[in-house]
Motif scaffolding. Structure first.
Motif, mmCIF file in Angstrom:
data_model
loop_
_atom_site.group_PDB
_atom_site.id
_atom_site.type_symbol
_atom_site.label_atom_id
_atom_site.label_comp_id
_atom_site.label_asym_id
_atom_site.label_seq_id
_atom_site.Cartn_x
_atom_site.Cartn_y
_atom_site.Cartn_z
ATOM 1 N N GLY A 42 0.900 5.064 1.166
ATOM 2 C CA GLY A 42 1.408 5.699 2.375
ATOM 3 C C GLY A 42 1.781 7.141 2.093
ATOM 4 O O GLY A 42 1.312 7.753 1.134
ATOM 5 N N ASP A 72 3.147 -0.255 0.599
ATOM 6 C CA ASP A 72 4.459 -0.324 1.243
ATOM 7 C C ASP A 72 4.311 0.071 2.709
ATOM 8 O O ASP A 72 3.258 0.555 3.133
ATOM 9 C CB ASP A 72 5.488 0.556 0.532
ATOM 10 C CG ASP A 72 5.307 2.035 0.823
ATOM 11 O OD1 ASP A 72 6.312 2.728 0.978
ATOM 12 O OD2 ASP A 72 4.153 2.492 0.887
ATOM 13 N N ASN A 84 2.758 3.825 7.894
ATOM 14 C CA ASN A 84 1.685 4.045 6.921
ATOM 15 C C ASN A 84 0.370 3.451 7.421
ATOM 16 O O ASN A 84 -0.708 3.995 7.157
ATOM 17 C CB ASN A 84 2.049 3.447 5.564
ATOM 18 C CG ASN A 84 3.098 4.257 4.840
ATOM 19 O OD1 ASN A 84 3.251 5.454 5.070
ATOM 20 N ND2 ASN A 84 3.857 3.605 3.978
ATOM 21 N N THR A 148 8.003 5.218 -5.978
ATOM 22 C CA THR A 148 6.604 4.974 -5.670
ATOM 23 C C THR A 148 6.537 3.723 -4.816
ATOM 24 O O THR A 148 7.435 2.868 -4.930
ATOM 25 C CB THR A 148 5.740 4.853 -6.941
ATOM 26 O OG1 THR A 148 4.343 4.909 -6.591
ATOM 27 C CG2 THR A 148 6.033 3.572 -7.701
ATOM 28 N N ARG A 184 12.220 -0.988 4.842
ATOM 29 C CA ARG A 184 10.858 -0.903 4.307
ATOM 30 C C ARG A 184 10.411 -2.259 3.791
ATOM 31 O O ARG A 184 11.245 -3.096 3.416
ATOM 32 C CB ARG A 184 10.793 0.080 3.128
ATOM 33 C CG ARG A 184 11.385 1.473 3.337
ATOM 34 C CD ARG A 184 10.403 2.410 3.981
ATOM 35 N NE ARG A 184 10.889 3.777 4.073
ATOM 36 C CZ ARG A 184 10.478 4.772 3.284
ATOM 37 N NH1 ARG A 184 9.596 4.560 2.326
ATOM 38 N NH2 ARG A 184 10.957 6.002 3.450
#
Ligand code: 6PG
Length: 245
Positions: A42, A72, A84, A148, A184
């Motif tokens: 993303g 993610d 994303n 990350t 998330r």
């Protein structure tokens, strides 16, 4: 497992090199098996790579043999500007003939992100098997704080195995307050590190210090520093991020 760092004059050159290397990996993987699994990153850096795959590489890649996943996701609707999935759909998915049932977005409709994480974990567990234990290639970015996917320095490593068995592959997390979208979903380190290959895409001067810390193994608390791969981690870096050192 081997590592390599490739340095490019700018983001465009980085993206073009990553597209070419990705196509080579696709061809190598599909020489040995029927399908290839690719995890999309993303954020902003991968967009240009996705645009290139949808244009210059559209006719070269066997989209009907590719299966796409996400590393993610921000816990927002799929049409949200921060999604994303939406970025990848705009830059890539709407422009290539990948079969819709080959595309596995992280679900963000459930009321509880933890339920969505469990659902995606189950999706992955049912997709892979002993003959194909994990992803062929995982794309990742690097945050200026060393995160990350959505693995942040403030979080405990997500390697903690679930009570009832192997380490979870998908986790619901809350990004630190400095991030606008905090809920998330993320692949965990065990999932990322089970990948055969990993590409990191890193561009911009703001990544210089954290990239140096990760590459020099001087940042043991940085999640990106814990990423491995079964075969190779390749860093695609522009000069602005590398700093010429
Ligand atoms: C996200 C990404 C995240 C990203 C880094 C780098 O959901 O934001 O998965 O891990 O890769 O933040 O983002 P840029 O490529 O935009 O610098």
């Amino acid at each position: 497992m081997s590592n390599e760092a490739l340095i490019f004059p700018d983001r465009e050159a980085l993206s073009r090199a990553a597209a070419e290397r990705l196509a080579e990996v696709v061809e190598a993987v599909l020489a040995d098996k029927d399908r290839m699994t690719l995890v999309l990153a993303g954020g902003g850096t991968p967009r240009r790579l996705y645009e290139l795959l949808a244009a210059a590489y559209r006719d070269r890649l066997p989209w009907n043999r590719l299966y796409l996943f996400w590393g993610d996701e921000r816990y927002v609707p799929a049409d949200h500007p921060a999604s994303n999935y939406r970025m990848a759909a705009e830059a890539l998915l709407r422009r290539v003939p990948v079969p819709p049932d080959h595309v596995f977005p992280m679900p963000t409709q459930a009321a509880l992100p933890a339920a969505a994480a469990a659902a995606y974990d189950a999706t992955l567990r049912s997709f892979f098997d002993a003959s194909e234990p994990a992803f062929d290639l995982t794309l990742l970015g690097l945050g200026a704080d060393g995160h990350t996917a959505s693995l942040f320095p403030e979080d405990a490593p997500h390697a903690a195995p679930a009570d009832d068995g192997p380490a979870r592959w998908v986790q619901a997390v809350t990004a630190p307050p400095r991030y606008e979208i905090r809920p998330r979903l993320t692949l965990t380190l065990p999932a990322l590190n089970a990948s055969r290959r990993v590409f990191f895409l890193v561009a911009g001067e703001e990544k210089r210090d954290v990239l140096r810390a990760v590459l020099d193994h001087a940042g043991p608390t940085l999640p990106a520093a814990h990423v491995r791969a079964r075969e190779r981690v390749t860093w695609f870096v522009d000069e602005a991020a590398f700093g010429g050192v």
